[in-house]
Design a protein around this motif. Sequence first.
Motif, PDB file in Angstrom:
ATOM      1  N   PRO A   1       0.815  -1.213   0.000  1.00 33.27           N
ATOM      2  CA  PRO A   1       0.000   0.000   0.000  1.00 33.27           C
ATOM      3  C   PRO A   1       0.851   1.266   0.000  1.00 33.27           C
ATOM      4  O   PRO A   1       2.075   1.211   0.171  1.00 33.27           O
ATOM      5  N   GLN A   2       0.195   2.392  -0.217  1.00 37.51           N
ATOM      6  CA  GLN A   2       0.845   3.694  -0.136  1.00 37.51           C
ATOM      7  C   GLN A   2       0.362   4.384   1.134  1.00 37.51           C
ATOM      8  O   GLN A   2      -0.815   4.305   1.463  1.00 37.51           O
ATOM      9  N   ALA A   3       1.265   5.087   1.786  1.00 39.14           N
ATOM     10  CA  ALA A   3       0.835   5.882   2.936  1.00 39.14           C
ATOM     11  C   ALA A   3       0.146   7.132   2.416  1.00 39.14           C
ATOM     12  O   ALA A   3       0.585   7.719   1.439  1.00 39.14           O
ATOM     13  N   ALA A   4      -0.962   7.503   3.015  1.00 35.67           N
ATOM     14  CA  ALA A   4      -1.699   8.689   2.564  1.00 35.67           C
ATOM     15  C   ALA A   4      -2.185   9.468   3.781  1.00 35.67           C
ATOM     16  O   ALA A   4      -2.616   8.888   4.776  1.00 35.67           O
ATOM     17  N   VAL A   5      -2.106  10.795   3.669  1.00 33.18           N
ATOM     18  CA  VAL A   5      -2.459  11.675   4.795  1.00 33.18           C
ATOM     19  C   VAL A   5      -3.968  11.926   4.820  1.00 33.18           C
ATOM     20  O   VAL A   5      -4.592  12.147   3.783  1.00 33.18           O
ATOM     21  N   ILE A   6      -4.531  11.876   6.004  1.00 29.83           N
ATOM     22  CA  ILE A   6      -5.945  12.211   6.174  1.00 29.83           C
ATOM     23  C   ILE A   6      -6.061  13.730   6.225  1.00 29.83           C
ATOM     24  O   ILE A   6      -5.492  14.374   7.108  1.00 29.83           O
ATOM     25  N   ARG A   7      -6.777  14.323   5.264  1.00 30.11           N
ATOM     26  CA  ARG A   7      -6.902  15.774   5.209  1.00 30.11           C
ATOM     27  C   ARG A   7      -7.994  16.249   6.153  1.00 30.11           C
ATOM     28  O   ARG A   7      -7.876  17.286   6.790  1.00 30.11           O
ATOM     29  N   GLU A   8      -9.077  15.479   6.205  1.00 33.17           N
ATOM     30  CA  GLU A   8     -10.228  15.950   6.953  1.00 33.17           C
ATOM     31  C   GLU A   8     -11.048  14.745   7.403  1.00 33.17           C
ATOM     32  O   GLU A   8     -11.092  13.731   6.711  1.00 33.17           O
ATOM     33  N   ILE A   9     -11.674  14.868   8.545  1.00 32.85           N
ATOM     34  CA  ILE A   9     -12.593  13.825   8.997  1.00 32.85           C
ATOM     35  C   ILE A   9     -13.962  14.470   9.189  1.00 32.85           C
ATOM     36  O   ILE A   9     -14.094  15.461   9.905  1.00 32.85           O
ATOM     37  N   ILE A  10     -14.967  13.946   8.500  1.00 33.62           N
ATOM     38  CA  ILE A  10     -16.305  14.529   8.556  1.00 33.62           C
ATOM     39  C   ILE A  10     -17.233  13.535   9.250  1.00 33.62           C
ATOM     40  O   ILE A  10     -17.588  12.514   8.673  1.00 33.62           O
ATOM     41  N   PRO A  11     -17.602  13.812  10.483  1.00 34.25           N
ATOM     42  CA  PRO A  11     -18.481  12.855  11.174  1.00 34.25           C
ATOM     43  C   PRO A  11     -19.926  12.991  10.687  1.00 34.25           C
ATOM     44  O   PRO A  11     -20.392  14.111  10.438  1.00 34.25           O
ATOM     45  N   HIS A  12     -20.606  11.870  10.500  1.00 38.67           N
ATOM     46  CA  HIS A  12     -22.026  11.892  10.151  1.00 38.67           C
ATOM     47  C   HIS A  12     -22.844  11.494  11.380  1.00 38.67           C
ATOM     48  O   HIS A  12     -23.783  12.151  11.765  1.00 38.67           O
TER      49      HIS A  12
END
Lengths: 338, 264
Positions: free
Chosen positions: B7-18
Amino acid sequence: MKQIVSKEAFNEGLAKLLTEYDIYGPVRHPYRGTHSDTDKIQYQQVHSFDEMEWDEKSQFSPKSAVLPINQLLFYFVEDQWLEASETMRKILVFLRPCDLHGMKRMDEIYLNNGAPDYFYERRRKMIKFVVVGCKETYRNCFCVSMGSNVPEDYDAALNIRDDHFELDIIDEDLAVFAGREADFDIDYVTENTFSIEVPEEVDSQYLAEHDMWREFDSRCIACGRCNYVCPTCTCFDMQDIYYKENEDAGERRRVWGACMVDRYTDIAGGITFRSKYGSRMRFKAMHKIYDFRKRFGYNMCVGCGRCDDACPQYISFSETIEKVGAVMKQKLNEEDPA
Amino acid sequence: MTNEYIPQAAVIREIIPHTEREWTFRVETDGTNTKPGQFYEISIPRYGESPISVSGYADDFVDFTIRNVGRVTNYLFDLKPGDKLALRGPYGNGFDIEEFKNKEVIIVAGGTALSPVRGVIEYAYYHPEEFKGFSVICGFKSPAEVLFRDDIERWKERLNVIQCVDGAPEGYTGPVGMVTAFIPDIEIKDAENLQAIVAGPPVMIKFSTLELQKRGIIDHNLWVSYERRMHCGLGKCGHCKMDDTYICLDGPVFRFTDARKLFD
């Protein structure tokens, strides 16, 4: 190149090959079987012909030489992944014709179903096969019915005789044996102790609703032994482990999977498909004699009979195929009584 | 030879809770080749991998709407923006928007299965003139479990959107009932050419397709998205196979003419 090779010369040849090759063959382990006073015969690395066991069928197939039971894919350290290395040595596998046919099925899934599998292809390239001709059928074999009795596409072939070997070398790289030229055919059985008829026409949707599978709901215990001993079962599970001393470092592996075993189909939210063991039996049977054929043009099952040998509940796969045939015949008769 | 498993490491830009246990993770990765209905294998080293549907995408990010129900997802819910996760993909065929253009469209989705079709709805929201009609029925268990609330309100401005719940407390004024209950009321001009998509749990797919067939929608124009255990995503591990079909390779999106022949 066909030649007669003495036992000594054969082992000398193997010794030469050992400088370049890891050699795999079936080995008997006395008293290591599942039940008391039984032996275990499984594939592993060997160094001479005498270590190999050919009088009896190996309980496990040679697929472990090609697809390790537990294969390390990569290491992870923080957010870096380091690909696991593969052997740089060549691999030579001694196997029976049915198992060689099994390898063709493994290749079909791992090399042709979607893009080639990186880890499989990497190891597969190193592997050559020596097929060992069958003079007699073993117990529960039905290779003739499955059309996998005749050896095909091997790198070398071997007939075991009382005091010598008949050796047919196809791959030049293996031409290291001293012997005299001769003409012979590689042994194969033309009949087993029983034969079965694999139904040409299979209506898997009709069969899915048929109650013939319900007998297995209670008979089968979903242990998955039939999957693990099968030379054509190719499924795997992913598995991560981490090091006790440093949880930020660890490994991802793949391990043999089994469609008969719990959790095979589980998805998020607690949904399970085929919770009944009989339905799993149907899924496996259909793959072996129907849907693999629909996708690739030939049957997956090679008739080695190991699933029948291994089942602790004495469920016979060959008989199950016959039952499928009977159900299909009955269906066709009902539709068209003439 | 490419190694698809790493896999590739990827940064979480935003977390949107529902809801409390359903969040969208916006992840920085190239989304230019991503289609709605495709999936990625999201992994947390040590805990394993999970196949997760794409719920949105742009050139420089992909959204994953995840319910916290397992080992991998449990760990994901401890992550914060700026943290990294690992992913590989996209896998599967996904929806081809071209198939739906210049036609009437009905989408029926249940719960988190709004994710695989959200990209199609978003496209219709921004290009409503490219469709002859666009209806969405999205159902959730209860008012507290509604996902993409803001999106749904926004979609209502330009599309015919019915957001229903299976059950609701006293005083709730929105539509209550299973998604299937709202299929008979949708206005249909030309049933024969109408394209319909159903995404949701197996039982919902079964009854929604039945209702849509009753409205005269033909199987060839009826699309479903299947969820199975896509463990490797590469057609090798075997877990997602149905009959001779590998959901990860041949799906997860199928015309109903093909899907109706599939069974577990």
